[in-house]
Design an enzyme around this catalytic site. Structure first.
Site, PDB file in Angstrom:
ATOM      1  N   ILE A   1       2.470  -2.203   5.878  1.00 14.21           N
ATOM      2  CA  ILE A   1       3.208  -1.943   4.644  1.00 14.21           C
ATOM      3  C   ILE A   1       2.826  -2.923   3.532  1.00 14.21           C
ATOM      4  O   ILE A   1       3.394  -2.868   2.448  1.00 14.21           O
ATOM      5  CB  ILE A   1       4.738  -1.984   4.878  1.00 14.21           C
ATOM      6  N   GLU A   2       1.861  -3.800   3.808  1.00  9.43           N
ATOM      7  CA  GLU A   2       1.393  -4.705   2.753  1.00  9.43           C
ATOM      8  C   GLU A   2       0.019  -4.246   2.237  1.00  9.43           C
ATOM      9  O   GLU A   2      -0.070  -3.600   1.211  1.00  9.43           O
ATOM     10  CB  GLU A   2       1.357  -6.143   3.265  1.00  9.43           C
ATOM     11  N   MET A   3      -1.038  -4.548   2.988  1.00  6.83           N
ATOM     12  CA  MET A   3      -2.369  -4.150   2.524  1.00  6.83           C
ATOM     13  C   MET A   3      -2.968  -3.034   3.375  1.00  6.83           C
ATOM     14  O   MET A   3      -3.936  -2.399   2.974  1.00  6.83           O
ATOM     15  CB  MET A   3      -3.283  -5.376   2.477  1.00  6.83           C
TER      16      MET A   3
ATOM     17  N   ILE B   1       0.824  -1.195   0.000  1.00  8.00           N
ATOM     18  CA  ILE B   1       0.000   0.000   0.000  1.00  8.00           C
ATOM     19  C   ILE B   1       0.868   1.259   0.000  1.00  8.00           C
ATOM     20  O   ILE B   1       1.935   1.311   0.617  1.00  8.00           O
ATOM     21  CB  ILE B   1      -0.947  -0.026   1.232  1.00  8.00           C
TER      22      ILE B   1
END
Length: 461
Positions: A265-267, A223
């Site tokens: 920091i992923e979704m 993201i």
């Protein structure tokens, strides 16, 4: 001269006396363990368990093993502690001993490792045998262990031809029992960007089914363009993994599916309520959930459906599978030679079973200092240690599947190997302790390219 002879004589007496004490203690301890064990009621398993117990494998290869009394003596204590540390980094034996319990199955990797040391006679080590004479394996004991290994392999119902039925690597069995309604819903959710905080990232963003189940980046982009710290492992054949993620922090597919949506920091979603709130606005989605789950749209049900879908991401019928099943022409001469080199260099010891990986955690840099030579060591390089906090798990990572490996560059948890040749050469150096020639690397790489399988009846590319 008389004094020298006396000293030598006393030394010999002391040595044999020590060996006698060590041998007697080892025998008493093994007999007590055998008496306490509750093992499968079949003669082959019973005999194999007796051999493994009596020869002291558990001393160095199991956690919290009951040690003999002399383990607390000065000098012996330091030596044995060092041996245990080394033993646990090379092979954790607890699961093997547990497999003798009723209902438990020994892993393909464990069988491959035990078979390997039987063949090269590297275990028990000569230094260990110098003080533990009884631990040397007799021909009869080797035969017992080989019979047990063969029995365990037979119980796995191989699809291979008779020639390859007992190989460490086996063809993929595509049959899987799933709830088809959940699979269909999970497929939709897997590709749904509403699971991310700003509706821009889906599970498939980093694990695309059109690119080998990965994103083909060194580390993934999440993201807001944020970069993750680790290479994305393939989602294909992940149902074979004993745990999920490189460090195994998720016990199963459902637990894994719940990680990325909440990772900032992923979704980047802030809560499951945020996600379910968006999905509740979709009447079709509400109807679909209600038909499957009485309690409707919840985080638990979302991850359950995604996990059910991921169980179907199996890629059978590679050319190598066809070869193992009896089609001798499925591999050319170079590829067949690469497979022989793959076995000779013990690659199939860790990359065993149907998925050729995922069954065990291994230390990265077992034979050479990978991280020291690479540099820029970070917390993510701790691997399994970040989950268990156990010293022998430092730099240990889940062995990745080799299925479809030609499609998933770059390689390793850090994405440091850009090509398949690079990965093969590095694995030989750091994990096996050998330097392969250019032609050997090329032959093994050629073989690995035959591991690309089919998804929904179509060959991956």
């Amino acid at each position: 001269m008389k004094k020298i002879g006396l000293v030598v004589g006393l030394g010999v007496v002391a040595y044999f006396g020590t060996v006698y004490i060590v041998d007697s203690s080892d025998e008493a301890l093994s007999q007590r363990k055998l008496a306490q064990a509750q093992i499968k009621d079949d003669p082959i398993s019973s005999a194999a368990f007796k051999v493994l117990t009596e020869n002291g494998c558990g001393y160095c290869h199991t956690e919290n093993s009951e040690m003999p009394f002399y383990a607390n003596f000065p000098i012996a204590k330091q030596i044995m502690q060092k041996d245990v540390e080394s033993g646990l980094r090379h092979f954790q034996f607890d699961d093997v001993l547990n497999s003798f319990q009723v209902g438990n199955e020994v892993s393909d990797v464990a069988l491959a490792k035990i078979s390997g040391v039987l063949n090269d006679e590297s275990m028990p080590p000569k230094a260990y045998l110098s003080m533990h004479w009884r631990s040397s394996l007799s021909n009869e004991e080797k035969h017992t262990l080989r019979a047990w290994i063969k029995q365990e392999q037979k119980n796995k119902h191989s699809l291979a031809s008779s020639e390859y039925k007992y190989e460490a690597v086996q063809p993929i069995n595509a049959y899987v029992i799933v709830d088809e309604q959940k699979v269909a819903l999970g497929d939709v959710l897997y590709h749904d960007k509403r699971l991310s905080g700003d509706n821009t990232v889906a599970c498939s963003s980093c694990h695309s089914l059109s690119t080998g189940g990965v994103d083909r980046l060194t580390t993934s982009t999440g993201i807001n363009g944020s970069k993750g710290p680790i290479n994305a492992p393939t989602v294909f054949n992940s149902s074979y993994n004993i745990h999920q993620f490189w460090d195994g922090r998720a016990n199963d597919l459902q637990e894994q599916a719940g990680g990325p949506p909440m990772n900032p920091i992923e979704m980047g979603s802030t809560s499951w309520d945020q996600i379910t709130g968006k999905l509740e606005l979709d009447e079709e989605m509400k109807t679909t959930f209600a038909a499957i789950y009485p309690d409707g749209i919840t985080g638990e049900n979302i991850t359950d459906a995604i996990a059910e879908f991921e169980k179907t991401l199996i890629t059978p019928n590679s050319r190598f599978d066809q070869f193992l099943k009896g089609d001798a022409l499925a591999l050319n001469a170079q590829e067949q030679h690469g497979y022989e080199l793959f076995k000779q260099n013990k690659c199939s010891t860790c990359h065993a079973g149907q998925a050729m990986g995922g069954q065990t955690f291994e230390v990265m840099g077992l034979k050479a200092d990978y991280f020291g030579e690479r540099g820029n060591v970070s917390e993510v390089d701790n691997g399994r240690f970040n989950v268990t906090s156990k010293a022998h798990d430092m730099n240990r990572f889940k062995v990745p599947t080799l299925r479809n490996i030609a499609l998933t560059a770059p390689y390793f948890h850090d994405g440091s190997a850009e090509t398949l040749d690079d990965a093969v050469a590095a694995m030989a150096q750091y994990q096996v302790g050998v330097t392969l020639s250019k032609s050997e690397v090329e032959d093994i790489s050629a073989y690995l390219k035959t591991l690309t399988g089919e998804y929904k009846g179509e060959m991956l590319n």
